[in-house]
Write a protein that holds these residues in place. Structure first.
Motif, mmCIF file in Angstrom:
data_model
loop_
_atom_site.group_PDB
_atom_site.id
_atom_site.type_symbol
_atom_site.label_atom_id
_atom_site.label_comp_id
_atom_site.label_asym_id
_atom_site.label_seq_id
_atom_site.Cartn_x
_atom_site.Cartn_y
_atom_site.Cartn_z
ATOM 1 N N GLY A 50 24.924 -5.396 -49.776
ATOM 2 C CA GLY A 50 24.928 -3.934 -49.885
ATOM 3 C C GLY A 50 24.007 -3.381 -50.949
ATOM 4 O O GLY A 50 24.168 -2.237 -51.382
ATOM 5 N N LYS A 161 24.120 0.580 -54.842
ATOM 6 C CA LYS A 161 24.893 -0.231 -53.902
ATOM 7 C C LYS A 161 25.499 0.674 -52.837
ATOM 8 O O LYS A 161 25.685 1.880 -53.033
ATOM 9 N N ASN A 163 28.587 0.211 -49.420
ATOM 10 C CA ASN A 163 29.616 -0.676 -48.880
ATOM 11 C C ASN A 163 29.259 -1.056 -47.443
ATOM 12 O O ASN A 163 29.436 -0.254 -46.531
ATOM 13 N N PRO A 164 28.765 -2.280 -47.198
ATOM 14 C CA PRO A 164 28.315 -2.652 -45.859
ATOM 15 C C PRO A 164 29.400 -2.628 -44.777
ATOM 16 O O PRO A 164 29.104 -2.249 -43.644
#
Length: 208
Positions: A50, A161, A163-164
């Motif tokens: 991510g 970043k 959140n995948p």
């Protein structure tokens, strides 16, 4: 036994690319069916770190990089654009993708490492990246938990970043004027879209 699902456009694959394609087609008022062999966002799109990279990775610069890093450097303007685009997508989807832009560091523990970072930062700045070289004390001020053996770093404030597991799945929620369904195997719950049958009701239905 579950009948046939019909759509004007079929998108093969329910990862980040498929999710974005389906969203844009639905946004344009099209009827879209996403066909995924597993579950949406189950493979690489939902299982990566991510990272929202803006600066070059270490293997994309210098003697070990392809063509000395020139091809990778040419893509640098896409980094900040991609971060902004994800933020716009999250807002349009009305969901929290857990995007956090807190800056990114690439650290050095030797003078050779610092020379590498300085040269890399110079190339990045020529391509519009706001890259900064930090000395030992500046690095301690910014990240006091890092090893005392580190003598400096390169810092790019635009990195962060996402959140995948969340982002591509929520990306498949289309605007009201479009329709988007997902057909998966095995069936999944919660991916049905307004105006379409839930995928769990048609796990093996042929699509056309």
């Amino acid at each position: 036994p579950f009948g046939t699902m019909e759509a004007a456009i079929a998108v093969i694959g329910g990862g980040v690319v498929g999710a974005c394609l389906a969203y844009e087609f639905a946004h344009a008022g099209k009827d879209v069916l996403v066909i995924e062999r597993d579950d949406v966002n189950l493979q690489a799109s939902g299982a990566n770190a991510g990272s929202l990279h803006v600066q070059l990775l270490s293997f994309d610069f210098g003697k070990k990089a392809e063509a000395g890093g020139g091809p990778a450097a040419d893509t640098l303007p896409l980094g900040p654009y991609a971060v902004r685009l994800w933020q716009e997508i999250a807002k349009a989807c009305g969901g929290d993708f857990e995007i956090r832009v807190t800056g990114g560091l690439m650290v050095a523990e030797s003078e050779a490492g610092m020379a590498f970072l300085k040269a890399k930062a110079e190339v990045e700045r020529r391509h519009g990246i706001d890259a900064h070289i930090l000395g030992r004390s500046e690095l301690r001020d910014l990240a006091p938990g890092l090893s005392e053996e580190l003598i400096g770093a390169e810092y790019v404030a635009e990195e962060g970043k996402i959140n995948p597991p969340i982002a591509p799945s929520r990306r498949q929620r289309p605007p009201a004027r479009g329709r988007c369904a997902a057909q998966t195997s095995p069936p999944s719950n919660g991916t049905a879209r307004p105006g379409r049958s839930p995928p769990s009701a048609a796990p093996s239905a042929p699509a056309r």
